[in-house]
Write an enzyme that holds these catalytic residues in place. Structure first.
Site, short mmCIF file in Angstrom:
data_model
loop_
_atom_site.label_atom_id
_atom_site.label_comp_id
_atom_site.label_asym_id
_atom_site.label_seq_id
_atom_site.Cartn_x
_atom_site.Cartn_y
_atom_site.Cartn_z
N HIS A 4 2.75 -8.45 -5.05
CA HIS A 4 3.84 -7.93 -4.22
C HIS A 4 5.17 -7.92 -4.97
O HIS A 4 5.88 -6.92 -4.99
CB HIS A 4 3.94 -8.79 -2.95
N ARG A 25 0.46 2.91 -1.51
CA ARG A 25 -0.34 1.69 -1.26
C ARG A 25 0.03 1.19 0.14
O ARG A 25 1.01 0.46 0.31
CB ARG A 25 0.02 0.61 -2.27
N ARG A 40 -3.28 6.16 0.56
CA ARG A 40 -4.52 5.42 0.33
C ARG A 40 -4.73 4.48 1.51
O ARG A 40 -3.83 3.74 1.90
CB ARG A 40 -4.41 4.61 -0.97
N GLU A 67 -12.39 3.59 -9.27
CA GLU A 67 -11.94 2.31 -9.83
C GLU A 67 -13.06 1.29 -9.95
O GLU A 67 -12.82 0.15 -10.28
CB GLU A 67 -10.76 1.75 -9.03
N ASN A 98 -6.33 -0.05 -13.07
CA ASN A 98 -6.14 -1.51 -12.94
C ASN A 98 -7.46 -2.19 -12.59
O ASN A 98 -7.82 -3.20 -13.18
CB ASN A 98 -5.12 -1.84 -11.83
N ASP A 99 -8.15 -1.62 -11.62
CA ASP A 99 -9.44 -2.21 -11.24
C ASP A 99 -10.56 -1.75 -12.16
O ASP A 99 -11.45 -2.54 -12.47
CB ASP A 99 -9.77 -1.85 -9.78
N ARG A 115 -8.17 -9.40 -13.37
CA ARG A 115 -6.84 -8.88 -13.73
C ARG A 115 -5.70 -9.85 -13.42
O ARG A 115 -4.57 -9.65 -13.85
CB ARG A 115 -6.60 -7.53 -13.05
N CYS A 150 -3.85 6.90 -11.42
CA CYS A 150 -2.73 6.23 -10.73
C CYS A 150 -2.63 4.76 -11.07
O CYS A 150 -1.80 4.05 -10.54
CB CYS A 150 -2.83 6.43 -9.23
C1 PEP Z 1 -5.87 0.51 -9.54
O1 PEP Z 1 -6.78 -0.30 -9.33
O2 PEP Z 1 -5.63 1.03 -10.64
C2 PEP Z 1 -4.96 0.90 -8.44
C3 PEP Z 1 -4.06 1.84 -8.60
O3 PEP Z 1 -5.08 0.20 -7.28
P1 PEP Z 1 -4.43 -1.25 -7.05
O4 PEP Z 1 -3.66 -1.56 -8.28
O5 PEP Z 1 -3.58 -1.15 -5.83
O6 PEP Z 1 -5.65 -2.08 -6.88
MG MG Z 2 -7.29 -0.77 -7.28
#
Ligand code: PEP
Ligand code: MG
Length: 575
Positions: free
Chosen positions: A187, A294, A330, A429, A452-453, A463, A500
């Site tokens: 956050h 998000r 999303r 992801e 990211n995921d 992560r 993204c």
């Molecule tokens: C991701 O996983 O790259 C993503 C954009 O979603 P979040 O970071 O909110 O999990």
């Molecule tokens: Mg994600």
């Protein structure tokens, strides 16, 4: 001087004085008082001060964040006025002669015990509220100030920042953030990026190393922190900061130009947001759309799940502010590292592999439907698209789509208008989805790659775990191969594909993604103009060889070096 490192999550360099936000629990003395009436008077003063503070935070939150988030403080105020809470405290002070702190603690613990026995999220939230109000009262009784942030511009150092901490900060006085916990997607990291303030998170034991008043330099790109730096470092960073500001000024000149390569390939640049308030910054930075909204932030920092109307108002306002530009909403991605204060998630040993995102929504179809209805209704007011997170099986996608259809049928029967051609996409992801992206491409209108995921699940690296952070690399060849396959499969099936995750704005990777033919890159607003500049320097033809070379290399390190070398040869005033 001490050099400390963390995870750089919001770009830029800041130099300034540290201000620690005190989040320690107050220590409670148990004492019998001589004159109970006097102690009750002291308690009365604390109650007055507590309600003054809560009213102030309520107003600030209402203005800076929104009504839903402000409500939590209204709930706190009502506890202060509740005889069932205050009555027993008064009794313990006047009849038993207990000191005020002891009385507050005893009543707090009794309430928490009762509420926590009830298996009901509303009651569990009441226990969080009681805990928060009691903490505030105890701090006031003990004369502890929540923050020593007195007005001079400073770098905030904290264990974590809650929505109420953020609401109370005067944004133009904050030079940077150093946060003990969290990662790129926590956050506080997202708030920092949305405010355009440099931030470093995941800095273990930082509160033990830094004191209020210490001189600091933070580098939000590299995650470096210098505590009481030497003159040489100060000078180096002064130069870096000047260059950074100059660079930013040059990027400003690109406003209004297209993000097109020298040989004419267009790549859309969009913004990632978590709060409605971030739409303005997206527009100021030339975002062609919102590539990722998000929505979980709408669910955080409040006392219960947001209603359909509350959500509708936010989605509608985002769509209207973007004036026809796409807004990809999303659906709720909660769980993992994102908890809700009013909902008890099961205790899991691997929350990122557990009850998260679409898995949660497909079980709590009541909550999911509420959100789907709000999004569909808002589609009547702009260019809204919907996207499902964390899909790993075709069954999940079909189940989500079928609930979406149900929600549409309901709204149609109720005579509520919406966009019939609402596009439906999914996050790519999970490796499970990436491997069969050819199948998924036939079932959705677009893909958005969540690096990211995708990185954490492909490389099996948590992560949020700083112990294995070195292994978490966007240059990992397995990840890059999956991204390449996803883009190819999307295009073979005539759907568009964006990225993204945070990798979308890594300078060395941008030419590679563009060469692979990605249609959209979505990122924090502050990175858009720099990305546009990079794209404008590219000649796609030159890069076909680059893709082949990347394919041949085996290690993330080699790939990183190759792509960074390629990037620097193209860049003149970047880095
Ligand atoms: C991701 O996983 O790259 C993503 C954009 O979603 P979040 O970071 O909110 O999990
Ligand atoms: Mg994600």
């Amino acid at each position: 001087m001490e050099h400390i490192t963390g995870i750089g999550v919001s770009s830029g360099i800041s130099t300034g004085r540290a201000v620690l936000i005190n989040s320690e629990e107050p220590e409670i003395r148990h004492e019998k008082v001589q004159i109970p009436e006097k102690e009750w008077e002291r308690m009365g003063e604390a109650l007055k001060e507590c309600s003054r503070q809560l009213k102030e935070i309520y107003e600030q939150t209402l203005q800076n964040i929104g009504e839903g988030e402000a409500e939590i403080f209204d709930a706190h105020l009502s506890i202060l006025q509740d005889e069932e809470f205050i009555g027993p405290i008064k009794e313990l002070i006047l009849n038993e002669g207990q000191n005020a702190e002891w009385a507050v603690e005893e009543v707090r613990d009794k309430f928490i015990e009762i509420f926590e026995m009830m298996d009901n999220s509303y009651m569990q939230q009441r226990s969080t509220d009681i805990r928060d109000v009691a903490r505030r009262l105890l701090r006031i009784l003990q004369g502890i100030r929540k923050t020593e942030f007195s007005g001079e511009k400073a770098i905030i150092v904290a264990h974590d920042l809650t929505p109420s901490d953020t609401a109370q900060l005067e944004k133009d006085k904050v030079l940077g953030f150093i946060i003990e916990v969290g990662g790129v997607t926590s956050h506080s990291a997202i708030i920092a990026r949305s405010l355009g303030i440099p931030a470093v998170v995941g800095v273990k034991d930082i509160l033990e190393k830094i004191k209020t008043g210490d001189q600091l330099i933070i580098d939000g790109d590299r995650g470096d922190i210098y505590l009481n730096p030497e003159q040489q470092i100060i000078e180096k960073y002064q130069q870096k900061q000047e260059a950074y500001l100059q660079e930013q000024e040059q990027y400003q000149q690109l406003k209004g130009t297209w993000s097109t390569t020298k040989d004419g390939q267009r790549v859309k640049l969009a913004a990632n947001i978590g709060l409605l308030a971030e739409v303005d910054r997206a527009l100021e930075n030339d975002a062609e759309g919102i590539g990722l909204f998000r929505t979980e932030f709408l669910y955080m920092g409040r006392s219960d799940f947001p209603t359909e109307d509350e959500q509708f108002a936010v989605y509608q306002a985002a769509a209207q502010k973007m004036e026809g530009r796409p807004v990809i909403i999303r659906t709720l991605d909660i769980g993992g590292d994102k908890d809700l204060p009013y909902f008890k998630f099961p205790q899991e040993s691997n929350p990122f592999l557990g009850f998260r995102a679409i898995r949660f929504c497909l079980e709590r179809t009541d909550l999911f439907k509420t959100q789907l209805r709000a999004i569909i209704r808002a589609s009547n007011y702009g260019n809204i698209k919907i996207m499902f997170p964390m899909i790993s099986t075709v069954t999940e996608l079909l189940a989500a789509r079928s609930l979406l259809d149900e929600a549409k049928d309901e709204l149609q029967a109720e005579g509520i208008p919406f966009a019939e051609d609402l596009e439906v996409g999914m996050m790519m992801e999970t490796p499970a989805a990436a491997v069969i992206s050819d199948k998924f491409a036939k079932l959705v209108d677009f893909f958005s790659i969540g690096t990211n995921d995708l990185i954490q699940y492909t490389t099996v690296v948590d992560r949020m775990n700083s112990k294995v952070a070195k292994l978490y690399s966007p240059f990992n060849p397995s990840v890059l191969r999956l991204i390449k396959q996803i883009i190819e499969n999307a295009h073979k099936n005539n759907i568009w594909v964006g990225i993204c995750g945070e990798a979308a704005s890594i300078p060395a990777l941008i030419p590679y993604f563009v060469a692979l033919g990605v249609d959209e890159l979505s990122m924090s607003s502050g990175s858009i103009l720099k990305t546009k500049w990079i794209i404008q320097q590219l000649i796609i033809e030159d890069m076909e060889k680059l893709i082949e070379k990347v394919d041949e290399l085996d290690s993330p390190k080699e790939i990183k070096e190759l792509l960074e070398g390629n990037f620097t040869s193209k860049a003149s005033y970047c880095e």
